[in-house]
Structure formats: structure tokens, C-alpha cells
Design a protein around this motif. Structure first.
Motif, PDB file in Angstrom:
ATOM      1  N   THR A   1      23.314 -13.988  53.171  1.00  0.00           N
ATOM      2  CA  THR A   1      24.471 -14.870  53.092  1.00  0.00           C
ATOM      3  C   THR A   1      25.239 -14.789  54.403  1.00  0.00           C
ATOM      4  OG1 THR A   1      24.682 -14.578  50.702  1.00  0.00           O
ATOM      5  CG2 THR A   1      26.637 -15.323  51.854  1.00  0.00           C
TER       6      THR A   1
ATOM      7  N   PRO B   1      35.402 -19.433  49.450  1.00  0.00           N
ATOM      8  CA  PRO B   1      35.443 -18.404  48.400  1.00  0.00           C
ATOM      9  C   PRO B   1      34.475 -18.690  47.249  1.00  0.00           C
ATOM     10  CG  PRO B   1      37.667 -18.981  49.054  1.00  0.00           C
ATOM     11  CD  PRO B   1      36.745 -19.989  49.699  1.00  0.00           C
ATOM     12  N   ALA B   2      34.377 -19.945  46.849  1.00  0.00           N
ATOM     13  CA  ALA B   2      33.453 -20.301  45.762  1.00  0.00           C
ATOM     14  C   ALA B   2      32.009 -20.104  46.206  1.00  0.00           C
ATOM     15  CB  ALA B   2      33.683 -21.740  45.318  1.00  0.00           C
ATOM     16  N   TRP B   3      31.719 -20.413  47.464  1.00  0.00           N
ATOM     17  CA  TRP B   3      30.364 -20.232  48.000  1.00  0.00           C
ATOM     18  C   TRP B   3      29.971 -18.757  47.953  1.00  0.00           C
ATOM     19  CZ3 TRP B   3      26.020 -22.604  49.161  1.00  0.00           C
ATOM     20  CH2 TRP B   3      25.099 -21.968  49.979  1.00  0.00           C
ATOM     21  N   LEU B   4      30.865 -17.888  48.410  1.00  0.00           N
ATOM     22  CA  LEU B   4      30.570 -16.451  48.400  1.00  0.00           C
ATOM     23  C   LEU B   4      30.356 -15.938  46.977  1.00  0.00           C
ATOM     24  CD1 LEU B   4      33.056 -15.036  51.056  1.00  0.00           C
ATOM     25  CD2 LEU B   4      30.590 -15.402  51.285  1.00  0.00           C
ATOM     26  N   ALA B   5      31.203 -16.369  46.063  1.00  0.00           N
ATOM     27  CA  ALA B   5      31.069 -15.938  44.665  1.00  0.00           C
ATOM     28  C   ALA B   5      29.752 -16.423  44.075  1.00  0.00           C
ATOM     29  CB  ALA B   5      32.246 -16.456  43.843  1.00  0.00           C
ATOM     30  N   ALA B   6      29.371 -17.650  44.382  1.00  0.00           N
ATOM     31  CA  ALA B   6      28.109 -18.196  43.862  1.00  0.00           C
ATOM     32  C   ALA B   6      26.912 -17.439  44.424  1.00  0.00           C
ATOM     33  CB  ALA B   6      28.001 -19.679  44.190  1.00  0.00           C
ATOM     34  N   GLN B   7      26.969 -17.083  45.703  1.00  0.00           N
ATOM     35  CA  GLN B   7      25.873 -16.318  46.310  1.00  0.00           C
ATOM     36  C   GLN B   7      25.745 -14.945  45.662  1.00  0.00           C
ATOM     37  OE1 GLN B   7      23.702 -17.449  49.175  1.00  0.00           O
ATOM     38  NE2 GLN B   7      24.397 -19.100  47.866  1.00  0.00           N
ATOM     39  N   GLN B   8      26.877 -14.312  45.386  1.00  0.00           N
ATOM     40  CA  GLN B   8      26.848 -13.003  44.741  1.00  0.00           C
ATOM     41  C   GLN B   8      26.263 -13.090  43.335  1.00  0.00           C
ATOM     42  OE1 GLN B   8      27.397 -10.022  46.130  1.00  0.00           O
ATOM     43  NE2 GLN B   8      26.777  -9.104  44.184  1.00  0.00           N
ATOM     44  N   ARG B   9      26.689 -14.115  42.583  1.00  0.00           N
ATOM     45  CA  ARG B   9      26.150 -14.299  41.223  1.00  0.00           C
ATOM     46  C   ARG B   9      24.650 -14.554  41.254  1.00  0.00           C
ATOM     47  NH1 ARG B   9      30.728 -17.464  40.548  1.00  0.00           N
ATOM     48  NH2 ARG B   9      29.460 -19.343  40.657  1.00  0.00           N
TER      49      ARG B   9
ATOM     50  N   GLU C   1      22.811 -11.340  41.916  1.00  0.00           N
ATOM     51  CA  GLU C   1      22.811 -10.506  40.707  1.00  0.00           C
ATOM     52  C   GLU C   1      21.834 -11.041  39.672  1.00  0.00           C
ATOM     53  OE1 GLU C   1      26.913 -10.462  39.559  1.00  0.00           O
ATOM     54  OE2 GLU C   1      27.490  -9.208  41.268  1.00  0.00           O
TER      55      GLU C   1
ATOM     56  N   THR D   1      25.013  -9.349  53.363  1.00  0.00           N
ATOM     57  CA  THR D   1      26.111 -10.208  53.800  1.00  0.00           C
ATOM     58  C   THR D   1      26.536  -9.922  55.238  1.00  0.00           C
ATOM     59  OG1 THR D   1      27.727  -8.678  52.866  1.00  0.00           O
ATOM     60  CG2 THR D   1      27.019 -10.508  51.464  1.00  0.00           C
TER      61      THR D   1
END
Length: 71
Positions: free
Chosen positions: A3, A19-27, A30, A38
Motif C-alpha cells: 500500500t 483515510p477510507a482507502w487506507l482502511a479498505a487496504q487494511q481490511r 486482513e 505500508t
């Protein structure tokens, strides 16, 4: 999974999408039980900006797969 760590933004709806992009990449990482890198020193075009990191990540996946390891 790689990422970008240099913020980029789609500029949709007048708000930052970063912020939404980072959260989506983390999800996604997982959900895939993937190692999430990162620290890429790149923007959205990681393969263009940091091709060696991409090569190293692919080699790592291949080596772990051959050894029967996850992540």
C-alpha cells in the motif's frame, strides 16, 4: 500486499478519500490473511515508483508458498 504511503486523493465529494482507502487496504489484507506492507516510499503507482519493492514482495510470496508458509 503493498500500500502506498504517500497520500493521494481521488477528490470525490469534496472530502479526502485517503483515510477510507487506507482502511479498505487494511481490511483487504486482513480478509486475505496477507502480510500488509505500508512502508513503500511511494504513491499510488508503487510498481512504477518502487519496482524493486514489488519484485521483492512477489519473490517473498513465491518463496513462502514453496515452503508451505503463510504471510
Amino acid at each position: 500486499m503493498l500500500t502506498s504511503d504517500h497520500p493521494w486523493d481521488l477528490g470525490l465529494g469534496g472530502r479526502s478519500t485517503w483515510p477510507a482507502w487506507l482502511a479498505a487496504q487494511q481490511r483487504l489484507a486482513e480478509d486475505l490473511h496477507a502480510r500488509h506492507v505500508t512502508d513503500t516510499d511511494s504513491g499510488h503507482g508503487i510498481a512504477v515508483e518502487q519496482p524493486r519493492r514489488v519484485v521483492d514482495a512477489v519473490r517473498d510470496v513465491v518463496e513462502r508458498s514453496r515452503a508451505g508458509q503463510e504471510r
